[in-house]
Design a protein around this motif. Structure first.
Motif, PDB file in Angstrom:
ATOM      1  N   ASP A  20       0.809  -1.205   0.000  1.00 20.00           N
ATOM      2  CA  ASP A  20       0.000   0.000   0.000  1.00 20.00           C
ATOM      3  C   ASP A  20       0.848   1.263   0.000  1.00 20.00           C
ATOM      4  O   ASP A  20       0.322   2.364  -0.184  1.00 20.00           O
ATOM      5  N   ARG A  21       2.153   1.128   0.153  1.00 15.23           N
ATOM      6  CA  ARG A  21       3.068   2.271   0.040  1.00 15.23           C
ATOM      7  C   ARG A  21       3.698   2.329  -1.343  1.00 15.23           C
ATOM      8  O   ARG A  21       4.665   3.042  -1.573  1.00 15.23           O
ATOM      9  N   LEU A  22       3.130   1.540  -2.271  1.00 17.63           N
ATOM     10  CA  LEU A  22       3.586   1.455  -3.660  1.00 17.63           C
ATOM     11  C   LEU A  22       5.008   0.914  -3.779  1.00 17.63           C
ATOM     12  O   LEU A  22       5.743   1.249  -4.716  1.00 17.63           O
ATOM     13  N   GLU A  23       5.381   0.075  -2.852  1.00 20.34           N
ATOM     14  CA  GLU A  23       6.658  -0.627  -2.944  1.00 20.34           C
ATOM     15  C   GLU A  23       6.449  -1.891  -3.775  1.00 20.34           C
ATOM     16  O   GLU A  23       5.443  -2.581  -3.624  1.00 20.34           O
ATOM     17  N   ALA A 310       2.740  -5.798 -14.514  1.00 20.66           N
ATOM     18  CA  ALA A 310       1.805  -5.903 -13.391  1.00 20.66           C
ATOM     19  C   ALA A 310       2.086  -4.897 -12.289  1.00 20.66           C
ATOM     20  O   ALA A 310       1.246  -4.700 -11.408  1.00 20.66           O
ATOM     21  N   VAL A 311       3.252  -4.252 -12.348  1.00 22.18           N
ATOM     22  CA  VAL A 311       3.571  -3.247 -11.325  1.00 22.18           C
ATOM     23  C   VAL A 311       2.563  -2.111 -11.363  1.00 22.18           C
ATOM     24  O   VAL A 311       2.111  -1.618 -10.325  1.00 22.18           O
ATOM     25  N   MET A 312       2.181  -1.702 -12.575  1.00 24.20           N
ATOM     26  CA  MET A 312       1.217  -0.602 -12.677  1.00 24.20           C
ATOM     27  C   MET A 312      -0.147  -1.012 -12.122  1.00 24.20           C
ATOM     28  O   MET A 312      -0.996  -0.165 -11.846  1.00 24.20           O
ATOM     29  N   GLY A 313      -0.349  -2.310 -11.917  1.00 19.84           N
ATOM     30  CA  GLY A 313      -1.559  -2.778 -11.268  1.00 19.84           C
ATOM     31  C   GLY A 313      -1.653  -2.355  -9.816  1.00 19.84           C
ATOM     32  O   GLY A 313      -2.679  -2.596  -9.154  1.00 19.84           O
ATOM     33  N   ALA A 314      -0.594  -1.700  -9.325  1.00 20.31           N
ATOM     34  CA  ALA A 314      -0.632  -1.145  -7.970  1.00 20.31           C
ATOM     35  C   ALA A 314      -1.722  -0.102  -7.821  1.00 20.31           C
ATOM     36  O   ALA A 314      -2.040   0.312  -6.699  1.00 20.31           O
TER      37      ALA A 314
END
Length: 344
Positions: A20-23, A310-314
């Motif tokens: 949730d901290r975009l890590e 899939a990172v942008m799926g954050a």
């Protein structure tokens, strides 16, 4: 909070574990370029079958890299719109299966919104509200983005997407797939003014794009009208370079010009750019030049987040915080609609 994100909208099978901290704790992308190269573009049936073979190993590897067990997750997120129907179904089926097996909540991701959210991830700061330019193999669109999941469509291509045009022109020039990188490499030695190709709608108020006429103009310049066998066309290395540079410049003129028009018409001063074609060096240079000249805040997704991943799926973090979860009867929506059900 840890979220497993799944991306199978086109021809990349991808998974990531984000917080949730975009890590980003772990991420994997399995490309299908080798499977589609002989066809000069993505074949939907081949893409979906490859996803079936790769989806579980990719998810497993993403979890391994993140040192995360299924029991450590708080949600499963999956892109369910837009994209190729068969490809989307593979990712959604995998996500639903994991949710059934673990009891984890399901989160829907809009693939286009995620491309713009890649700018937010990389910037490490707020980028909304903004104008969002999404430019890829399947999409060329401009949005007014009031927030990460609040998009209003301003304009889009009425025919080919920019990335699709790159692939088709590369094929005409005898350059390898994927066309974007091939055109860019060839253009480095070419004269962008050698051929004057059309720039559709560039001097009109409408915020739409069209690349079909540009593609046809290149075709006629190379081999004339009709249905020529491009394998029989003999172009010099310099002709290929000049054609590539002139075509690329025409596309970039349209993308940059319409983006600036959207900013002016909306009164906004922030532009975010995502999608595979955003990796193009000439486009990035021209956008940067215009942003400096006009004092615009410009955020372009970093190279690693331009192509599907899939990172942008954050962006799912935003939906989780808002308590926006989906039931297991969630469907896929292949086409672009203004407010996709379950992912708007």
């Amino acid at each position: 909070m840890r979220i497993l994100t799944i991306e199978t909208t086109c021809d990349e099978t991808a998974a990531a574990v984000v917080t949730d901290r975009l890590e980003v704790l772990g991420a994997v992308v399995a490309s299908q370029d080798d499977l589609h190269r002989r066809f000069g573009g993505v074949v939907p049936e081949i893409a979906s079958r490859a996803h079936v073979e790769r989806i579980l190993p990719v998810i497993d590897e993403a979890l391994r890299r993140a040192d995360t067990r299924l029991a450590d997750l708080d949600a499963v997120a999956v892109a369910n719109t837009p994209g190729l129907a068969g490809s989307l179904l593979v990712g959604l089926a995998a996500a639903k299966a994991l949710c059934v097996a673990t009891g984890l909540p399901l989160v829907a991701v809009n693939h286009l919104q995620a491309h713009i959210y890649a700018c937010r991830i990389a910037a490490g700061q707020e980028v909304f509200p903004c104008i969002g330019l999404i430019v890829s193999g399947g999409h060329t669109s401009l949005y007014r983005c009031q927030g990460p999941t609040d998009f209003e469509l301003l304009g889009a291509t009425i025919d080919d997407a920019a990335g699709e045009a790159f692939d088709k022109v590369a094929n005409m020039l005898g350059l390898p797939y994927p066309g974007g990188p091939s055109i860019q490499r060839a253009a480095e030695k070419g004269n962008p003014q050698a051929y004057r190709f059309p720039r559709a709608f560039l001097h009109e108020d409408r915020l739409d794009f069209s690349f079909s006429g540009l593609k046809t103009a290149v075709r006629y310049t190379i081999a004339g009208p009709g249905r020529p066998d491009f394998a029989q066309v003999r172009l010099s290395e310099q002709q290929v370079a000049d054609l590539a540079a002139s075509f690329q410049e025409a596309v970039v003129d349209c993308l940059v010009g319409k983006s600036m028009q959207a900013l002016e018409q909306s009164g906004m001063s922030t532009l975010c750019v995502g999608g595979g074609v955003a990796a193009n060096a000439r486009l990035r240079q021209r956008l940067d030049d215009e942003a400096r000249r006009r004092s615009i805040r410009l955020f372009v997704a970093p190279m690693r987040l331009c192509t599907d991943n899939a990172v942008m799926g954050a962006i799912a973090v935003e939906r989780v915080k808002a308590g926006r979860f989906e039931s297991l009867d969630l469907e896929v929506f292949p086409g672009v609609v203004r407010k996709p059900t379950g992912a708007g």
